[in-house]
Design a protein around this motif. Structure first.
Motif: not given
Length: 286
Positions: A91-104
């Protein structure tokens, strides 16, 4: 390479490998299989990033969100609750969640400046985690007694390494300690990855120059301002372009080691199968 032939590999008392390639082609599958077989230490780059190099950033981001909720804010300020990331190999979701996505922001997006700041944090973290490989090889042997070692990398290693540069510092360091193994997908694999990503888009890391060009092009093509970008739409639009950008970079890195087709990797059922597959690849490389 630290193993020049199939004989070198088969007779080595300590086997050390590094897997790289696109996500979903077998890096973690092989790592788990070998670890479960016994004698292999599994060093996960993404896990190291999320615990050693970005753990505090991830936790602080969660706390910042919690501080916006009066009930949680009071508990945090009185040290009545603890917030941390429960990151695991699976479960590596915390890393990708922190990276996030740009936008609205109303659709879960990050301002572009903040998004690129986190991208840069990740770049430094991944390079640092990769450069820790030799330390963990020693640690696995001296502390735990594991003779064999796996470095399980993330898909973005090719963004920071230049396989065409014979003096690339990252590849020079890694190839001194591990046999670099490229897990190579087919066009069908790429199409399957794109379909899977389209169903469930998730954050990823990009080379800064590639990201800047993609962002500018997306805004122009969609005739949209940065604060109105649909975050999921942007990363879906970018994904196939990112794979096309990464493919030649992976291929250039392949000169530093061996290549295993993902179709053959999927047939591996034991450590012995893996040893035989690597031996054949070394023989074919000549």
């Amino acid at each position: 390479m630290i193993y020049q032939s199939a004989k070198d590999w088969q007779s080595a008392p300590q086997k050390r490998v590094l897997f790289y390639g696109m996500s979903g082609l077998g890096k973690t599958f092989l790592s788990n299989l070998l670890r479960d077989a016994g004698g292999w230490f599994h060093y996960s780059i993404d896990y190291r990033i999320g615990t050693r190099y970005m753990g505090e950033l991830i936790a602080d981001n969660a706390k910042a969100h919690a501080m916006q909720v009066p009930f949680l804010r009071d508990l945090l300020l009185s040290d009545s609750i603890y917030i941390g990331s429960n990151i695991t190999f699976n479960n590596l979701a915390p890393v990708s969640t922190y990276l996030g996505k740009p936008g609205d922001p109303t659709r879960g997006g990050l301002p572009y400046a903040e998004y690129t700041r986190r991208q840069e944090q990740f770049r430094h973290a991944e390079i640092s985690a990769l450069m820790d490989t030799s330390h963990f090889i020693s640690r696995a042997q001296s502390l735990y007694g594991y003779p064999h070692f796996i470095c399980d990398t993330g898909g973005s290693i090719c963004e920071w390494a230049d396989g065409d540069d014979p003096n690339d510092p990252l590849l020079t360091e890694l190839s001194q300690h591990c046999l670099l193994i490229y897990l190579q997908g087919s066009d069908a694999h790429t199409e399957a990855l794109i379909r899977r990503f389209d169903r469930a888009p998730k954050p990823m890391a990009y080379q800064p120059e590639f990201l800047a060009e993609a962002w500018t092009q997306y805004l122009a093509e969609q005739n949209v301002t940065a604060d109105k970008v649909d975050p999921d739409s942007f990363i879906r639009w970018t994904y196939a372009r990112a794979l096309a950008h990464r493919k030649p970079r992976y291929e250039a890195m392949a000169k530093w080691g061996i290549t295993l087709p993902a179709s053959e990797v999927s047939d591996v059922r034991s450590a012995e199968d893996f040893d035989a597959l690597v031996a054949r690849a070394l023989d074919m490389r000549g």
